[in-house]
Motif scaffolding. Structure first.
Motif, short mmCIF file in Angstrom:
data_model
loop_
_atom_site.label_atom_id
_atom_site.label_comp_id
_atom_site.label_asym_id
_atom_site.label_seq_id
_atom_site.Cartn_x
_atom_site.Cartn_y
_atom_site.Cartn_z
N VAL A 159 0.85 -1.19 0.00
CA VAL A 159 0.00 0.00 0.00
C VAL A 159 0.89 1.24 0.00
CG1 VAL A 159 -1.78 1.23 1.27
CG2 VAL A 159 -1.76 -1.26 1.28
N THR A 160 0.60 2.17 -0.91
CA THR A 160 1.40 3.39 -1.00
C THR A 160 0.50 4.61 -1.05
OG1 THR A 160 1.46 3.24 -3.41
CG2 THR A 160 3.28 2.22 -2.21
N GLY A 161 1.11 5.80 -1.01
CA GLY A 161 0.38 7.05 -1.17
C GLY A 161 -0.66 7.32 -0.11
N ALA A 162 -1.83 7.78 -0.59
CA ALA A 162 -2.91 8.15 0.32
C ALA A 162 -3.38 6.96 1.15
CB ALA A 162 -4.08 8.75 -0.46
N ALA A 163 -3.42 5.78 0.54
CA ALA A 163 -3.87 4.59 1.27
C ALA A 163 -2.93 4.28 2.44
CB ALA A 163 -3.96 3.40 0.33
N SER A 164 -1.64 4.46 2.23
CA SER A 164 -0.68 4.24 3.30
C SER A 164 -0.87 5.24 4.43
CB SER A 164 0.74 4.34 2.73
OG SER A 164 1.68 4.09 3.74
N LYS A 165 -1.16 6.50 4.08
CA LYS A 165 -1.43 7.52 5.10
C LYS A 165 -2.67 7.15 5.90
CE LYS A 165 0.54 11.45 2.62
NZ LYS A 165 0.23 12.74 1.99
N VAL A 166 -3.67 6.60 5.23
CA VAL A 166 -4.90 6.18 5.90
C VAL A 166 -4.59 5.07 6.90
CG1 VAL A 166 -7.14 5.04 5.59
CG2 VAL A 166 -6.47 6.92 4.07
N LEU A 167 -3.79 4.09 6.49
CA LEU A 167 -3.45 2.99 7.39
C LEU A 167 -2.64 3.47 8.59
CD1 LEU A 167 -2.57 0.03 5.00
CD2 LEU A 167 -4.71 0.50 6.20
N ASP A 168 -1.70 4.38 8.34
CA ASP A 168 -0.90 4.93 9.45
C ASP A 168 -1.80 5.69 10.43
OD1 ASP A 168 1.37 3.88 8.27
OD2 ASP A 168 2.01 5.79 7.39
N ALA A 169 -2.69 6.51 9.89
CA ALA A 169 -3.59 7.28 10.75
C ALA A 169 -4.54 6.37 11.52
CB ALA A 169 -4.39 8.29 9.91
N ALA A 170 -5.09 5.38 10.84
CA ALA A 170 -6.01 4.45 11.50
C ALA A 170 -5.28 3.66 12.59
CB ALA A 170 -6.61 3.50 10.47
N SER A 171 -4.05 3.25 12.33
CA SER A 171 -3.29 2.52 13.34
C SER A 171 -3.10 3.36 14.59
CB SER A 171 -1.92 2.12 12.78
OG SER A 171 -2.06 1.18 11.75
N ARG A 172 -2.75 4.62 14.41
CA ARG A 172 -2.59 5.52 15.57
C ARG A 172 -3.90 5.69 16.33
NH1 ARG A 172 0.05 8.53 11.79
NH2 ARG A 172 -1.63 10.08 11.72
N LEU A 222 -9.19 -2.07 8.81
CA LEU A 222 -8.69 -2.98 9.85
C LEU A 222 -8.06 -4.22 9.22
CD1 LEU A 222 -8.52 -3.53 12.92
CD2 LEU A 222 -10.70 -4.72 12.69
N ARG A 223 -8.70 -4.76 8.19
CA ARG A 223 -8.16 -5.95 7.51
C ARG A 223 -6.80 -5.64 6.89
NH1 ARG A 223 -12.52 -7.11 5.32
NH2 ARG A 223 -13.14 -8.70 6.80
N ALA A 224 -6.67 -4.47 6.27
CA ALA A 224 -5.38 -4.08 5.67
C ALA A 224 -4.31 -3.89 6.74
CB ALA A 224 -5.55 -2.80 4.85
N ILE A 225 -4.69 -3.35 7.89
CA ILE A 225 -3.74 -3.22 9.00
C ILE A 225 -3.32 -4.61 9.47
CG2 ILE A 225 -3.53 -2.55 11.44
CD1 ILE A 225 -5.24 -0.06 10.71
N GLY A 226 -4.28 -5.52 9.58
CA GLY A 226 -3.97 -6.89 9.98
C GLY A 226 -3.01 -7.56 9.02
N GLU A 227 -3.20 -7.34 7.73
CA GLU A 227 -2.29 -7.91 6.72
C GLU A 227 -0.89 -7.31 6.85
OE1 GLU A 227 -4.36 -7.15 3.07
OE2 GLU A 227 -5.88 -8.68 3.49
N ARG A 228 -0.83 -6.02 7.12
CA ARG A 228 0.47 -5.36 7.28
C ARG A 228 1.19 -5.89 8.52
NH1 ARG A 228 1.02 1.17 7.20
NH2 ARG A 228 -0.04 1.03 9.19
N LEU A 229 0.45 -6.07 9.61
CA LEU A 229 1.06 -6.63 10.82
C LEU A 229 1.52 -8.06 10.60
CD1 LEU A 229 -1.45 -5.29 13.52
CD2 LEU A 229 0.91 -4.52 13.17
#
Length: 199
Positions: free
Chosen positions: A2-15, A52-59
């Motif tokens: 995941v890159t760009g805006a989607a990556s920012k979304v995952l970072d923000a959601a994780s926080r 949440l699913r994308a965060i789970g995949e990243r973890l």
């Protein structure tokens, strides 16, 4: 990846999930924290559970059980030492998020659905790698591979929990690496093949 805006979304959601929890975090708050429009969030992930699913995949992509075979080679000791270092580093970086989600998985169906198999698949993956090492004579074989995997995670997880929950300071990276190395040597002294002693 995941890159760009989607990556920012995952970072923000994780926080936000770490700070507030999954249930108390809205997609609007995630979009605001990421500096994007809420429509961008929906286009990239569909809904909050998609995030949440994308965060789970990243973890999961960074967990020992999922990367052991990629790192693995003839030197099982070096592979496990590197996995211990990675598990601790990832745990310290994501500890608040994982702890919060683990608690919510017990009461929030959406979280439970995404993370239900996470810990067991991580354990199964490492146990599979260890079983192969046992079959090749590179690891003691009088103890089940799953038990050795559980001992590995007990070492790394308890270290992270102690530092995260009990407020232990995170040292300089070199000091932290040396500490994890010492802990790993304690683990290895019990997991090494009997014919090799400490090697």
């Amino acid at each position: 990846m995941v890159t760009g805006a989607a990556s920012k979304v995952l970072d923000a959601a994780s926080r936000l999930f770490a700070e507030r929890g999954y249930q108390a975090t809205t997609t609007r708050a995630i979009a605001d924290a990421a500096g994007v429009n809420e429509v961008t969030v929906f286009r990239a992930f569909g809904n909050k559970q998609g995030i949440l699913r994308a965060i789970g995949e990243r973890l999961a992509a960074a967990q020992a059980g999922h990367v052991a075979r990629d790192l693995g080679g003839a030197d099982v000791r070096a592979t496990l030492r590197e996995l211990a270092r990675q598990e601790v580093a990832n745990g310290l970086a994501e500890g608040a998020l994982v702890t919060r989600l683990a608690f919510e998985a017990g009461s929030v169906a959406e979280v439970a659905e995404v993370f239900a198999d996470g810990p067991s698949s991580n354990l199964d993956g490492l146990a599979g790698y260890l079983a192969e090492a046992q079959a090749a004579g590179r690891l003691r074989d009088d103890v089940p591979a799953r038990t050795i995997a559980e001992a590995f995670f007990a070492l790394t997880s308890s270290f992270v929990i102690t530092r995260t929950v009990l407020g232990g300071a995170v040292e300089d990276p070199e000091v932290l690496d040396a500490t994890v190395g010492d802990l790993f040597e304690l683990f290895w002294s019990g997991a090494a093949p009997r014919s090799e002693g400490e090697k």
